[in-house]
Design an enzyme around this catalytic site. Structure first.
Site, PDB file in Angstrom:
ATOM      1  N   GLU A 267       0.824  -1.210   0.000  1.00  0.00           N
ATOM      2  CA  GLU A 267       0.000   0.000   0.000  1.00  0.00           C
ATOM      3  C   GLU A 267       0.856   1.257   0.000  1.00  0.00           C
ATOM      4  OE1 GLU A 267      -3.053   0.025  -0.550  1.00  0.00           O
ATOM      5  OE2 GLU A 267      -3.853  -1.919   0.039  1.00  0.00           O
TER       6      GLU A 267
ATOM      7  N   ASP B  38      -4.372  -9.718  -8.579  1.00  0.00           N
ATOM      8  CA  ASP B  38      -4.793  -8.785  -9.625  1.00  0.00           C
ATOM      9  C   ASP B  38      -3.666  -7.953 -10.247  1.00  0.00           C
ATOM     10  OD1 ASP B  38      -4.490  -7.488  -7.212  1.00  0.00           O
ATOM     11  OD2 ASP B  38      -6.447  -6.524  -7.211  1.00  0.00           O
TER      12      ASP B  38
ATOM     13  N   GLU C 235     -18.594  -6.221  -2.479  1.00  0.00           N
ATOM     14  CA  GLU C 235     -17.220  -6.704  -2.354  1.00  0.00           C
ATOM     15  C   GLU C 235     -17.056  -8.104  -2.928  1.00  0.00           C
ATOM     16  OE1 GLU C 235     -13.862  -5.118  -0.424  1.00  0.00           O
ATOM     17  OE2 GLU C 235     -14.943  -4.567  -2.226  1.00  0.00           O
TER      18      GLU C 235
ATOM     19  N   GLU D 153     -12.255   0.266  -9.556  1.00  0.00           N
ATOM     20  CA  GLU D 153     -11.841  -0.629 -10.642  1.00  0.00           C
ATOM     21  C   GLU D 153     -12.849  -0.685 -11.790  1.00  0.00           C
ATOM     22  OE1 GLU D 153      -9.313  -1.464  -7.289  1.00  0.00           O
ATOM     23  OE2 GLU D 153     -11.502  -1.348  -7.443  1.00  0.00           O
TER      24      GLU D 153
ATOM     25  N   THR E 177      -1.307   1.096 -10.813  1.00  0.00           N
ATOM     26  CA  THR E 177      -2.521   0.460 -10.296  1.00  0.00           C
ATOM     27  C   THR E 177      -3.314   1.401  -9.414  1.00  0.00           C
ATOM     28  OG1 THR E 177      -3.369  -1.601  -9.323  1.00  0.00           O
ATOM     29  CG2 THR E 177      -1.509  -0.523  -8.193  1.00  0.00           C
TER      30      THR E 177
END
EC number: 3.2.1.-
Length: 882
Positions: free
Chosen positions: A79, A226, A320, A338, A424
């Site tokens: 993160e 991902d 989710e 996304e 991302t």
């Protein structure tokens, strides 16, 4: 800036900043917070995209002046890399671009890049492993192995955590000329590639950072994996290294062979890729259509995107997680970007105006359901519309950016977005980095690469303008068969068959007859080796130890009893489980913007059959527990009564307030600090008697949610709420009532919209954290007089009699003998049935830094003083379509 700075995130419901260590721990989600003004850094390049150059210049000065990266705090490497390091590099990229243009940032001298380099060095200790895979966490001040680091004992990390570093680290190396960052990121990627499952060419979700063994061997394109795939393709685009494209193409072939089941993307086992690993999908896979556009494989991108859009139209947001028959599996929605990202890329590729309509729907839903006075609040439950006091930094970093770009014309931009690649986290890195400071040899390190039948796309990137200029109906022809895929797949309810609670010898005590308050029953349980354990959250757990039984026959009886209890609970849950309800504060100054998740009652008015709900002012009853005749009926009459849980049955409370003239009741949990964030959904059961005499609605609020109403009463005295099966939009709430014009959304058609909330609920399942539990207790809850025991609601985990000598069953606290829920997969009831919600993991709060960060708690008057200005800004945004 107004309510949260310099905190890492805004808490939009309470209008204050979230500071790590000063708020209750949310587990791994908090690892993104490092007391480095996360949201400000994460949003820097968004300001330039939105043409807010003056605001960007001021924000950069604040970051340079105020942000400290040397905090004694443990943060997520993943993160921190994508949000903070990426944010600093993205900010630097657009800063030097503005400086070159000659109007803004003339004073800038690479300060953001210097901070990025400092942060890069602070992340490097995490790579001190034999494999080269980084530890999942690092202490910004002390690194990993230091005695005061409080980290470095982890053995596992997720594939995305270790494989989503190359863009930021390589950019840092190219910007600074210091090659070590790119070298470390490449080594991690090389290791993951070498550890792929060779027969399937798939990778697992989590890997041991020391041995390279796969810990979780399921594989998909969602949480945990991902962005690993994303960075392989984008590393080729940014760095021009063929090996990254070769690896991506190898993985992509495996994904389309095994995981892609159009329009679904389902996880499989890496060793047995023809076998599905689960029957649900998580929301993070919504990025994949956008990646397929970059790959140039448009048809499956359109198919999966359309399927996701149909789910959104059913629930207003993308849950989710949702099952293969499109029921809600995890009901939260933390405002993830996304799907908006994929919508933007599909529009860029096809030029189809349909995707502008999709974007418009996203914007309308955000304004209608997520906007609150101090920002946008995450959805705690998409079925009820309840909010969570959370606005992650990625909402401003990504969602705003992609939605603006979707609608922006070329003349709206002050620079050419095609000159950059998105990380991302949607940070902008210039493509010219591919030819700058190439300190790394471009030797092809990919081994055992098999040439694929993919020659059209192996060595080229697709045109990002219009891929299908001669066939404007191309995308529509692919979407059309999927228009009703969600509605058609929702099965009808299955009627319950004959009683089949096992066969063979029956125990001396049947599960259906068991009463926890019956001393004789407890004695029989003891003889069978079954004991009761009272849990801290108010539930009771049944545990069976065969060795403690009076005899081997009694032990067998105990085992049958436990099996029967589980089967009985499962069947009754299918019949009796109710979805969560909503308590919506509709009075000034809330006007319906605050929605609280409430537990339903198995008696009284069925709010699902009364769409208008019950609306009224709240009043606290005396006595507060509601267990005897109400002594202040004049204060309760024609109002919704507030009372505390405890000391008597729920049904008794309901009868007492109904007799006093109340039109509804809200029971507030007496367990201090309890919250729907972390506890299972409560259902209030009856008292074992006929409850047809109770006609008013009753709802249950956990302590945290209940205190929101109590605090509002202390602040404003007159507080009006709406009890309903799901949250209502404000136009519906105030239809026919006097209300300031600025409260009602500009889209008047809202008043006539058919609310289609399904009754089928953080955070990326953070790429570093385990995905939430697949099943969750939702047991019926009742209260008992004094110290009476509670009856059983078994734990959802199936128990194998042959695998252990002990069995355990968790029970929700009740006295009315209504066994509650078990969820061992997709629920049986039809589409209106409730689904499970994930429990958030609680970990110990990180010790606070010595720096005293201000919580910035503000009284409501201060918040309202700015609200009119906010409303005007919101209305302008609506008129401008963002």
């Amino acid at each position: 800036q107004e309510h949260a700075y310099p905190a890492d995130e805004l808490m939009p419901l309470t209008c204050r900043g979230r500071v790590r260590g000063q708020e209750p721990s949310r587990g791994d989600v908090d690892d993104a917070l490092g007391k480095f003004s996360l949201t400000l850094i994460d949003t820097l390049d968004t300001l330039v995209v939105l043409n807010k150059t003056k605001e960007f210049e001021e924000a950069v000065k604040k970051v340079i002046k105020d942000v400290n990266l040397d905090n004694d705090i443990v943060v997520s490497v993943f993160e921190t890399n994508i949000r903070v390091l990426g944010g600093l590099l993205g900010g630097h990229s657009v800063a030097i671009m503005l400086k070159e243009k000659g109007e803004y940032m003339q004073w800038y001298n690479g300060e953001l890049l210097h901070m990025a380099k400092e942060l890069g060095y602070k992340l490097l200790p995490a790579f001190n492993t034999t494999s080269g895979l980084p530890y999942p966490r690092v202490n910004l001040k002390f690194g990993v192995r230091h005695p005061e680091a409080r980290t470095g004992t982890e053995t596992d990390t997720c594939t995305a955590c270790a494989g989503t570093l190359i863009l930021e680290f390589a950019a840092l190396s190219r910007f600074t000329g210091t090659s070590i960052f790119e070298e470390y990121a490449r080594k991690a990627l090389d290791f993951i590639w070498e550890k792929r499952q060779r027969s399937s060419n798939l990778v697992g979700v989590t890997i041991n950072i020391h041995t390279g063994d796969w810990v979780r061997k399921d594989s998909g394109v969602g949480a945990g994996i991902d962005s690993y795939y994303e960075y392989l393709l984008k590393a080729y685009v940014l760095l021009g290294d063929d090996s990254f494209l070769e690896r991506f193409n190898t993985h992509y072939d495996a994904i389309m062979r095994y995981i892609s089941q159009p329009p679904l993307l389902l996880d499989v086992h890496i060793h047995k890729p023809m076998l599905n690993a689960r029957t649900w999908m998580d929301s993070l896979l919504a990025f994949f259509p956008g990646l397929q556009v970059l790959k140039g494989d448009i048809r499956p991108a359109i198919e999966t995107h359309e399927m996701l859009y149909q789910v959104i139209k059913k629930h207003n947001f993308l849950p989710e997680a949702f099952t293969t028959d499109f029921r809600v599996h995890w009901a939260q929605h933390p405002l993830r970007p996304e799907f908006a990202e994929s919508t933007y890329f599909l529009y860029k590729a096809t030029g189809d105006p349909y995707y502008l309509e999709v974007g418009k729907t996203l914007i309308e839903n955000l304004n209608k359901y997520a906007r609150v006075p101090c920002g946008f609040a995450a959805m705690k439950d998409v079925r009820t519309g309840s909010h969570e006091d959370r606005m992650d930094s990625f909402f401003l970093a990504e969602m705003f950016k992609y939605l603006y770009l979707l609608f922006a014309d070329k003349e709206d931009m002050i620079f050419d977005i095609e000159d950059y690649i998105f990380t991302t986290e949607a940070h902008l890195l210039p493509l010219w980095l591919s030819t700058t400071n190439q300190t790394i040899s471009k030797k092809n390190t990919t081994t055992e690469y098999t040439e694929l039948d993919d020659s059209n796309f192996d060595w080229t990137c697709p045109n990002t303008q219009i891929l299908f200029p001669n066939d404007p109906m191309f995308a529509q022809s692919i979407r059309e068969p999927l228009k009703n895929v969600v509605d058609k797949s929702c099965p009808r309810g299955i009627s319950r068959g004959e009683d089949s609670l096992g066969s063979g010898p029956k125990p001396p005590l049947r599960a259906r007859d068991f009463m926890a308050s019956n001393p004789e029953h407890l004695e029989i349980l003891k003889k069978m080796g079954v004991s009761l354990i009272h849990l801290k959250d108010g539930r009771v757990q049944l545990v069976q130890h065969a060795v403690q039984a009076a005899s081997s026959l009694d032990a067998e009886d105990g085992l049958r009893f436990m099996q029967e209890m589980i089967e009985l609970s499962s069947q009754q849950q299918k019949e009796q489980q109710l979805p969560p309800r909503a308590v919506q504060i509709v009075s000034h100054p809330f006007f319906g913007r605050v929605v609280l998740t409430a537990g339903p009652a198995q008696f009284g008015m069925d709010l699902s059959k009364h769409k208008a709900g019950t609306r009224g002012f709240v009043a606290t009853i005396k006595p507060y527990n509601g267990c005897s005749e109400i002594t202040n009926p004049e204060a309760v009459k024609e109002k919704i009564a507030l009372m505390q849980r405890g000391q008597c049955m729920f049904a008794e409370k309901a009868r007492n307030i109904q007799k006093a003239g109340a039109i509804g009741g809200i029971v507030i949990d007496d367990n201090e600090g309890s919250s729907s964030d972390t506890a299972p959904l409560f259902q209030m059961a009856g008292d074992g008697k006929n409850t047809d005499d109770i006609t008013i609605p009753m709802l249950f609020l956990f302590n945290k949610e209940g205190n929101i109403i109590l605090d509002a009463i202390r602040e404003y005295e007159a507080v009006e709420v709406l009890l309903s099966d799901k949250a209502k939009d404000r136009a519906t709430i105030f239809k026919g009532k006097m209300i300031p014009n600025y409260i009602i959304d500009s889209n008047l058609e809202m008043e006539n919209m058919d609310q289609k909330f399904s009754e089928n609920d953080s955070h990326k399942p953070n790429s570093e954290e385990e995905a939430p539990s697949e099943s969750q207790d939702a047991g019926a809850v009742s209260e008992e007089p004094e110290e009476g025991e509670s009856s059983a609601v078994p734990d959802p985990d199936p128990l194998s009699p042959a695998s252990a000598d002990s069995e355990s069953v968790s029970m929700a606290k009740q006295d009315s003998h209504v066994p509650g829920s078990e969820e061992g997969g997709a629920p049986e009831p039809a589409c209106t049935a409730g689904d499970s919600q994930p429990q958030e993991q609680n970990t110990q709060t990180q010790p606070s830094s010595k720096v005293n960060w201000d919580n910035k708690v503000q009284p409501m008057e201060s918040i309202l003083a700015d609200w009119n200005e906010d409303i005007e800004a919101f209305e302008m945004m609506e008129k401008d379509e963002l």
